[in-house]
Each structure stands twice: as structure tokens, then as C-alpha cells.
Design a protein around this motif. Structure first.
Motif, PDB file in Angstrom:
ATOM      1  N   LEU A 106       0.930  -1.179  -0.083  1.00 25.90           N
ATOM      2  CA  LEU A 106      -0.087   0.117   0.080  1.00 25.90           C
ATOM      3  C   LEU A 106       0.890   1.293   0.061  1.00 25.90           C
ATOM      4  O   LEU A 106       2.066   1.140   0.509  1.00 25.90           O
ATOM      5  N   SER A 107       0.392   2.371  -0.503  1.00 29.64           N
ATOM      6  CA  SER A 107       1.081   3.606  -0.568  1.00 29.64           C
ATOM      7  C   SER A 107       1.419   4.364   0.392  1.00 29.64           C
ATOM      8  O   SER A 107       0.575   4.427   1.384  1.00 29.64           O
ATOM      9  N   SER A 108       2.667   5.033   0.612  1.00 29.08           N
ATOM     10  CA  SER A 108       3.053   5.785   1.568  1.00 29.08           C
ATOM     11  C   SER A 108       2.434   7.157   1.307  1.00 29.08           C
ATOM     12  O   SER A 108       2.920   8.286   1.929  1.00 29.08           O
ATOM     13  N   ASP A 109       1.994   7.439  -0.038  1.00 25.87           N
ATOM     14  CA  ASP A 109       1.850   8.870  -0.267  1.00 25.87           C
ATOM     15  C   ASP A 109       0.519   9.491   0.447  1.00 25.87           C
ATOM     16  O   ASP A 109      -0.346   8.899   0.671  1.00 25.87           O
ATOM     17  N   ARG A 110       1.107  10.491   1.035  1.00 26.61           N
ATOM     18  CA  ARG A 110       0.265  11.235   2.143  1.00 26.61           C
ATOM     19  C   ARG A 110      -1.051  11.609   1.703  1.00 26.61           C
ATOM     20  O   ARG A 110      -2.056  11.610   2.226  1.00 26.61           O
ATOM     21  N   SER A 111      -0.888  12.428   0.343  1.00 27.31           N
ATOM     22  CA  SER A 111      -2.052  12.946  -0.055  1.00 27.31           C
ATOM     23  C   SER A 111      -3.174  11.537  -0.569  1.00 27.31           C
ATOM     24  O   SER A 111      -4.210  12.019  -0.148  1.00 27.31           O
ATOM     25  N   LEU A 112      -2.816  10.625  -0.759  1.00 23.93           N
ATOM     26  CA  LEU A 112      -3.439   9.386  -1.136  1.00 23.93           C
ATOM     27  C   LEU A 112      -4.042   8.856   0.069  1.00 23.93           C
ATOM     28  O   LEU A 112      -5.319   8.537   0.339  1.00 23.93           O
ATOM     29  N   ILE A 113      -3.369   8.693   1.094  1.00 24.45           N
ATOM     30  CA  ILE A 113      -3.849   8.385   2.615  1.00 24.45           C
ATOM     31  C   ILE A 113      -4.705   9.220   3.158  1.00 24.45           C
ATOM     32  O   ILE A 113      -5.925   8.930   3.479  1.00 24.45           O
ATOM     33  N   LEU A 114      -4.477  10.767   2.918  1.00 25.57           N
ATOM     34  CA  LEU A 114      -5.340  11.529   3.547  1.00 25.57           C
ATOM     35  C   LEU A 114      -6.981  11.543   2.730  1.00 25.57           C
ATOM     36  O   LEU A 114      -7.955  11.401   3.446  1.00 25.57           O
TER      37      LEU A 114
END
Length: 270
Positions: A106-114
Motif C-alpha cells: 500500500l502507498s505511503s503517499d500522504r495525499s492518497l492516505i489523507l
């Protein structure tokens, strides 16, 4: 505060655990999803059982692996989350607890997580639920309660809040004093367990060796003092994954646990 206990803390059948918790004095039950599945009764029957015992459902947990999801899996993940929320609503739970992702894919991309978390919070709101987020000590991208608290502040959704779990905080050696920086309204759930110091992975240590307050090496009084300093006065739940506890009589473990939990919360002058 609402003294609660997670079903994973006790042994014996689910009805025995519910009865034992109620007799011990607990007001809330956190329902672990696999305990519900293992019992096999429908959600409404369990809801009635808990209500008849004079308790409430504090939370249904844990929703897993739903943040940082790749585009091709996003809809299926959200459908799974929707079914989870629907089950929580059937149970009469006001809250679903979710864990930070442990899947390295799973991605660590913060914008995606948010974006994922904000969408989930809105799904919860539509069903009258709150979503409580826990930073697992073995989380792949999010394992620090301070980072999880920042997510809550950034998302700024009234139905999205923080879980403070003593095990994950002590296991990682995170400082306790920064708990007091968190607004009380951002904290949805506090889970408490003790544990001995062991040379194990966070996962193995957590899954089998948590224990009741006072039986391990964590300074749970300091933890609780900092939680109380925020002004938090909500669900204060005993959540112990322990092979030893599950081998004890549910009634005995529940009574000992209730006394230990209340000693932690009580302070001189209360």
C-alpha cells in the motif's frame, strides 16, 4: 469515563465474556470482528445480548488495510469498508476502530492516505458512526501516535479521530508528554494493556503477551495521567491479547481487569 473491555481480553464463549464483563462492572464492550464471526450469531442478536446485560457496544474493530490503496483496488476496498460499517451499525456500535496499514504494497503517499481516510470518515458519518484511527506499532507507514494525531488534525472531519493504545506507544518507546498536546475532542478511544519486556517482533509481542495493568513493565499510570490531562473522558478500554488471560475464567479475569482499569483512572481527590 466509560469503562470498557475488548472481547479479545477474555476467554470462554462470547456470551460468557459478555456476562462476565457486565457482572464485573464494565459499561462498554469492544467487539472484535473475529469473535463475532466465531460465535456465528447475527449482529442484532449480539446487540440484544449486550443490551440485556446492561452494557453498550463501545466499538466494532478492527477495519484493516484501507489506506493508500492503489486505484485498481480502491472501489473494492471501499465496498469492504461499507459492509464493515453496515455491520457496526447493525450492532449498535457508535464507532469503528481501524488500524494503520501493515501491507507494504500500500502507498505511503500522504495525499492518497489523507484522501482515503477522509472518504472513509464520510462513509462512517453517513451511517451515524465515528471512525477511530490507531497507529499500529508494526504499521508500515504509520506507527507513531503523534503522526496519527497530525492526520486527524489535517483531515479535520468531525467523525474521524484518534486511538491512543498504550501497547503501541510503549512498545515503540514514544514519549508520553506529547499526548497532552492532542485536543481532547480529537481522541475517540483509549485502549489500555500492560506487557512484560520481551525480545520479540512488535506483532508477536502484541498478539500473545499483553496483560492486565500492573502485571507488566509499562508505566500505565503516567500514560493515564497524560490522557486525563487532555480533558478526555470517553471510552477507556482494556484490550489485552493474552494466551494466559484467555486461559483464565472469564469472570475472574474481568473482575481483576475492571479493578485495575479503575485504579488507573482514579486519582487522589476524585
Amino acid at each position: 469515563m466509560n469503562p470498557s473491555i475488548a472481547t479479545v481480553t477474555l476467554g470462554e464463549s462470547l456470551p460468557c465474556r459478555i456476562t462476565a464483563a457486565a457482572k464485573a462492572g464494565f459499561k462498554g464492550i469492544e467487539l472484535f470482528d473475529t469473535d463475532l464471526e466465531a460465535f456465528g450469531a447475527d449482529a442484532k442478536a449480539i446487540r440484544r445480548m449486550i443490551g440485556d446485560a446492561g452494557m453498550n457496544v463501545a466499538s466494532y474493530f478492527p477495519l484493516r488495510e484501507v489506506e493508500g490503496v492503489p486505484a485498481e483496488a480502491r472501489q473494492a476496498t471501499r465496498d469492504r469498508a461499507a459492509a464493515y460499517f453496515d455491520r457496526a451499525a447493525e450492532l449498535g456500535a457508535p464507532m469503528v476502530m481501524m488500524c494503520s496499514a501493515t501491507d507494504e504494497g500500500l502507498s505511503s503517499d500522504r495525499s492518497l492516505i489523507l484522501d482515503d481516510l477522509a472518504h472513509l470518515a464520510e462513509m462512517a458519518r453517513a451511517r451515524g458512526l465515528r471512525l477511530a484511527y490507531e497507529a499500529l506499532s508494526w504499521g508500515c507507514h504509520m506507527f507513531d501516535y503523534r503522526d496519527a494525531a497530525k492526520l486527524v488534525s489535517e483531515i479535520r472531519h468531525p467523525n474521524f479521530g484518534l486511538v491512543l493504545d498504550s501497547f503501541h506507544i510503549f512498545a515503540r518507546g514514544h514519549p508520553l508528554d506529547e499526548i497532552t498536546d492532542i485536543p481532547a475532542e480529537h481522541i475517540f478511544l483509549v485502549q489500555v494493556s500492560d506487557a512484560p519486556t520481551l525480545n520479540l517482533s512488535y506483532l508477536d509481542w502484541s498478539r500473545s503477551h499483553r496483560t492486565l495493568p500492573g502485571r507488566g513493565s509499562f508505566d500505565l499510570q503516567a500514560f493515564t495521567t497524560n490522557v486525563r490531562a487532555t480533558g478526555y473522558d470517553g471510552v477507556f478500554s482494556l484490550e489485552c491479547f493474552s494466551d494466559v488471560l484467555r486461559a483464565e475464567r472469564a469472570q475472574s479475569a474481568a473482575e481483576t481487569g475492571y479493578a485495575a482499569l479503575n485504579r488507573l483512572w482514579s486519582t487522589e481527590g476524585d
